[in-house]
Scaffold this motif. Structure first.
Motif, PDB file in Angstrom:
ATOM      1  N   LYS A   1       0.825  -1.216   0.000  1.00  0.00           N
ATOM      2  CA  LYS A   1       0.000   0.000   0.000  1.00  0.00           C
ATOM      3  C   LYS A   1       0.857   1.263   0.000  1.00  0.00           C
ATOM      4  N   ILE A   2       2.161   1.082   0.157  1.00  0.00           N
ATOM      5  CA  ILE A   2       3.052   2.236   0.106  1.00  0.00           C
ATOM      6  C   ILE A   2       3.002   2.881  -1.276  1.00  0.00           C
ATOM      7  N   ALA A   3       2.574   2.094  -2.287  1.00  0.00           N
ATOM      8  CA  ALA A   3       2.476   2.618  -3.651  1.00  0.00           C
ATOM      9  C   ALA A   3       1.103   3.204  -3.951  1.00  0.00           C
ATOM     10  N   VAL A   4       0.174   3.140  -2.993  1.00  0.00           N
ATOM     11  CA  VAL A   4      -1.182   3.664  -3.185  1.00  0.00           C
ATOM     12  C   VAL A   4      -1.235   5.110  -2.692  1.00  0.00           C
ATOM     13  N   PRO A   5      -1.750   6.039  -3.483  1.00  0.00           N
ATOM     14  CA  PRO A   5      -1.841   7.450  -3.054  1.00  0.00           C
ATOM     15  C   PRO A   5      -2.629   7.582  -1.747  1.00  0.00           C
ATOM     16  N   GLU A   6      -2.183   8.522  -0.902  1.00  0.00           N
ATOM     17  CA  GLU A   6      -2.838   8.730   0.398  1.00  0.00           C
ATOM     18  C   GLU A   6      -4.294   9.162   0.229  1.00  0.00           C
ATOM     19  N   THR A   7      -4.585   9.866  -0.839  1.00  0.00           N
ATOM     20  CA  THR A   7      -5.967  10.317  -1.053  1.00  0.00           C
ATOM     21  C   THR A   7      -6.911   9.134  -1.206  1.00  0.00           C
ATOM     22  N   ILE A   8      -6.392   8.042  -1.743  1.00  0.00           N
ATOM     23  CA  ILE A   8      -7.212   6.835  -1.891  1.00  0.00           C
ATOM     24  C   ILE A   8      -7.250   6.065  -0.575  1.00  0.00           C
ATOM     25  N   LEU A   9      -6.082   5.919   0.070  1.00  0.00           N
ATOM     26  CA  LEU A   9      -6.024   5.174   1.339  1.00  0.00           C
ATOM     27  C   LEU A   9      -6.922   5.808   2.396  1.00  0.00           C
ATOM     28  N   CYS A  10      -6.942   7.128   2.437  1.00  0.00           N
ATOM     29  CA  CYS A  10      -7.667   7.838   3.502  1.00  0.00           C
ATOM     30  C   CYS A  10      -9.036   8.344   3.057  1.00  0.00           C
ATOM     31  N   SER A  11      -9.509   7.849   1.916  1.00  0.00           N
ATOM     32  CA  SER A  11     -10.802   8.307   1.395  1.00  0.00           C
ATOM     33  C   SER A  11     -11.931   7.949   2.355  1.00  0.00           C
ATOM     34  N   LYS A  12     -12.856   8.893   2.571  1.00  0.00           N
ATOM     35  CA  LYS A  12     -13.994   8.664   3.459  1.00  0.00           C
ATOM     36  C   LYS A  12     -15.230   8.181   2.707  1.00  0.00           C
ATOM     37  N   GLY A  13     -15.156   8.207   1.412  1.00  0.00           N
ATOM     38  CA  GLY A  13     -16.297   7.767   0.623  1.00  0.00           C
ATOM     39  C   GLY A  13     -16.014   6.476  -0.115  1.00  0.00           C
ATOM     40  N   LYS A  14     -16.986   6.033  -0.895  1.00  0.00           N
ATOM     41  CA  LYS A  14     -16.834   4.813  -1.668  1.00  0.00           C
ATOM     42  C   LYS A  14     -15.829   5.038  -2.782  1.00  0.00           C
ATOM     43  N   LEU A  15     -14.931   4.094  -2.971  1.00  0.00           N
ATOM     44  CA  LEU A  15     -13.899   4.210  -3.986  1.00  0.00           C
ATOM     45  C   LEU A  15     -14.489   4.008  -5.376  1.00  0.00           C
ATOM     46  N   SER A  16     -13.956   4.754  -6.340  1.00  0.00           N
ATOM     47  CA  SER A  16     -14.352   4.551  -7.731  1.00  0.00           C
ATOM     48  C   SER A  16     -13.690   3.268  -8.232  1.00  0.00           C
ATOM     49  N   GLU A  17     -14.140   2.804  -9.396  1.00  0.00           N
ATOM     50  CA  GLU A  17     -13.563   1.582  -9.966  1.00  0.00           C
ATOM     51  C   GLU A  17     -12.068   1.760 -10.223  1.00  0.00           C
ATOM     52  N   GLU A  18     -11.680   2.942 -10.690  1.00  0.00           N
ATOM     53  CA  GLU A  18     -10.266   3.221 -10.955  1.00  0.00           C
ATOM     54  C   GLU A  18      -9.460   3.231  -9.659  1.00  0.00           C
ATOM     55  N   GLU A  19     -10.024   3.844  -8.617  1.00  0.00           N
ATOM     56  CA  GLU A  19      -9.329   3.890  -7.320  1.00  0.00           C
ATOM     57  C   GLU A  19      -9.183   2.492  -6.733  1.00  0.00           C
ATOM     58  N   PHE A  20     -10.218   1.686  -6.890  1.00  0.00           N
ATOM     59  CA  PHE A  20     -10.151   0.321  -6.349  1.00  0.00           C
ATOM     60  C   PHE A  20      -9.087  -0.502  -7.074  1.00  0.00           C
ATOM     61  N   GLU A  21      -8.849  -0.212  -8.361  1.00  0.00           N
ATOM     62  CA  GLU A  21      -7.803  -0.907  -9.103  1.00  0.00           C
ATOM     63  C   GLU A  21      -6.431  -0.623  -8.483  1.00  0.00           C
ATOM     64  N   TYR A  22      -6.217   0.612  -7.990  1.00  0.00           N
ATOM     65  CA  TYR A  22      -4.984   0.932  -7.273  1.00  0.00           C
ATOM     66  C   TYR A  22      -4.834   0.033  -6.041  1.00  0.00           C
ATOM     67  N   ILE A  23      -5.940  -0.085  -5.281  1.00  0.00           N
ATOM     68  CA  ILE A  23      -5.919  -0.900  -4.066  1.00  0.00           C
ATOM     69  C   ILE A  23      -5.597  -2.367  -4.402  1.00  0.00           C
ATOM     70  N   LYS A  24      -6.170  -2.859  -5.475  1.00  0.00           N
ATOM     71  CA  LYS A  24      -5.990  -4.272  -5.849  1.00  0.00           C
ATOM     72  C   LYS A  24      -4.559  -4.602  -6.249  1.00  0.00           C
ATOM     73  N   GLN A  25      -3.763  -3.592  -6.516  1.00  0.00           N
ATOM     74  CA  GLN A  25      -2.370  -3.836  -6.896  1.00  0.00           C
ATOM     75  C   GLN A  25      -1.456  -4.056  -5.685  1.00  0.00           C
ATOM     76  N   HIS A  26      -1.933  -3.709  -4.460  1.00  0.00           N
ATOM     77  CA  HIS A  26      -1.002  -3.704  -3.331  1.00  0.00           C
ATOM     78  C   HIS A  26      -0.480  -5.098  -2.943  1.00  0.00           C
ATOM     79  N   PRO A  27      -1.230  -6.216  -3.092  1.00  0.00           N
ATOM     80  CA  PRO A  27      -0.622  -7.514  -2.787  1.00  0.00           C
ATOM     81  C   PRO A  27       0.563  -7.844  -3.693  1.00  0.00           C
TER      82      PRO A  27
END
Length: 534
Positions: free
Chosen positions: A376-402
């Motif tokens: 998750k170090i490669a995931v932007p903080e704006t996505i990590l700390c988002s208070k709302g539902k993630l967009s499909e594009e943002e979730f793709e960032y999250i899915k890359q962390h493993p």
């Protein structure tokens, strides 16, 4: 008569239970057992140990699935048990010993800098024990029969073999005492460690050679011990009380000691302590220079083994410290995830121990737990700390962390045979795979998902549900477990979830001390309130 029961699991870890005359204890994997055994081969109520009022011991199998062995043989009914025997249930062994209270069992730590006539500055090792040559200067003065020489050589070889695989100081010390009692024909033997930083002597283990006196305590001569540590000499005396080197040793006089041998636990540049033996002539034999030479050689092997274990433990501590620093680097990006990796690791190890995983397997789980989110170090903080539902594009960032995390982990150097970095990376890579195959990054299912990853998935889900996040508050444990039960066969492995629920039903998740007891690492986050049941 009261007894101490020693329970040893498949990993060699020991636990203890005291049992009094006229009582019994039931061992099993279930919550109704008096002592819960974390071993999948053990039945819920496996066996019972009974102690009658006269001190007699009996073992009874409780119709267990895999049976109960006493000294290697399966028992079919209630049998009498003798001290010195072994009870086996699954991968767990049980011993029974006479109970000795902790206050009487161990000699007090001695501050040798406060003793008259002892200069602490001279403890830096007086070079009288030259480990490159051995403890005896003139070997021609020693005559040893061929048979005795062969027996002693065999004892030294056996000692070396046993020490080679030893991974903790206590095992090394116990092995040393057994071998020294065997080769020296001493009545008593004690290992005393010297702590240079505090100038303290600590008696860590002692034993009588005669089983009749098993469990009894005895005092060693601090005068003799201090002399050996100060000078580095291996000493022998057949009349210790009158030996001018030791003045009048009161402890020797009180115990009618006649002969003493004491050798330094010496490495190339320091003394770690001593091995002390003595005899009253009742149970032990006479000492001679050849015995002293063998005992000193054995002590050097023991000291080297202790130094090796201490070095390895230091490297292991540094290694885990580095892993914790890596885990903290990602958690620093999001205050709501502080302590998440440590908690996931704790819960994962509770499951691993309940499953009876090997030491190697649980180390992989421990490291993967600490590092599972490092990508998750490669995931932007704006996505990590988002208070709302993630967009499909943002979730793709999250899915890359493993995948990113596994690539980072593969760059970590291994620490000897303690780690298998490729296995750690594999477990971390798959911790978001789902049991039904709809997870990421590869979409694998069921048993194709590494067992460590399936364990992490349950621990990760539990902590995510019960922790506060930017978009919601953590929910109560009971509510979280209901949600997890509804995710079996889809997201979570049903068998591993059952194991986790078993731990919860025993009340262990409600005890921070019990949760933390499963971890190898030590970290400040585990000493606050981050590991609790909510």
């Amino acid at each position: 008569m009261d007894y101490k029961i020693i329970i040893t699991n498949a990993n060699g870890n020991k636990n203890f239970w005291n049992i009094m005359s006229g009582t019994n204890v039931v061992f099993g994997r279930g919550v109704d057992a008096d002592y819960t055994v974390n071993d999948v081969l053990v039945s819920r109520e496996h066996c019972r140990i009974e102690v009658s009022k006269d001190g007699s011991i009996f073992v009874c199998d409780l119709d267990s699935s895999n049976g109960t062995k006493v000294n290697g043989d399966f028992i079919k009914e209630r049998v009498e048990f003798s001290l010195g025997g072994i009870i086996n249930i699954g991968n767990t062994s049980i011993e029974v010993m006479p109970f000795v209270s902790e206050t009487s069992k161990k000699e007090p730590v001695v501050n040798i800098s406060q003793e008259a006539g002892f200069d602490s500055d001279s403890v830096s090792f007086a070079k009288k024990f030259d480990v490159s040559k051995g403890p005896i200067d003139n070997l021609d003065q020693i005559g040893v029969a061929s048979k005795d020489l062969a027996l002693r050589l065999n004892a030294i070889c056996n000692l070396a073999n046993k020490l080679f695989g030893s991974k903790d100081e206590r095992t090394i010390v116990d092995v040393a005492i057994e071998v020294v009692l065997n080769i020296s024909k001493a009545e008593r033997c004690s290992v005393i460690l010297y702590h240079e930083s505090s100038n303290l002597l600590e008696p860590v283990a002692s034993k009588y050679s005669n089983n009749i006196k098993a469990g009894e305590t005895f005092k060693t001569s601090n005068t003799v011990v201090k002399y050996v540590i100060k000078t580095g000499e291996s000493i022998i005396t057949e009349n210790a009380v009158e030996d001018e080197r030791f003045d009048i040793a009161e402890s020797l006089m009180q115990n009618d000691v006649t002969s003493v041998m004491c050798v330094p636990l010496a490495t190339q540049d320091k003394i770690l302590g001593v091995i002390y033996t003595d005899s009253t002539g009742v149970y032990g034999g006479d000492f001679d220079n050849s015995t002293l030479a063998v005992m000193a050689a054995a002590a050097h092997q023991v000291a080297t083994a202790i130094e090796r274990v201490r070095l390895h433990n230091g490297l292991e501590k540094m290694f885990f410290g580095s892993m914790l620093a890596l885990a903290a680097s990602i958690e620093a990006k999001d205050k709501y995830t502080k302590g998440h990796s440590e908690r996931v690791t704790c819960y994962s190890l509770m499951i691993a121990d309940e499953l009876g995983l090997s030491e190697t397997e649980r180390t992989v789980v421990e490291l993967a737990g600490l590092l599972h989110d490092i990508g998750k170090i490669a995931v932007p903080e704006t996505i990590l700390c988002s208070k709302g539902k993630l967009s499909e594009e943002e979730f793709e960032y999250i899915k890359q962390h493993p995948k990113v995390g596994s690539e980072i982990i593969l760059k970590i150097p291994e620490l000897g045979d303690m780690t298998s970095i490729s296995q750690v990376a594999r477990v971390a890579l798959s911790h978001h795979e789902r049991f039904d195959g709809t997870g990421y990054p590869k979409g694998i299912a069921g048993s194709r998902i590494p067992v460590g990853s399936r364990i992490l998935a349950i621990a990760d889900t539990f902590d995510a549900l019960t922790s506060n996040r930017t978009y919601r508050k953590g929910m109560p444990v009971e509510e979280a477990l209901v949600i997890m039960k509804n995710c079996v066969e889809t997201q979570l492995d049903p068998q591993i979830l059952e194991v986790f629920l078993r731990v919860y039903e025993r009340g262990e998740l409600a005890s921070p001390e019990k949760v933390r007891a499963h971890v190898t690492f030590d970290h400040e986050l585990l000493r606050d309130s981050t590991v609790i049941s909510r």
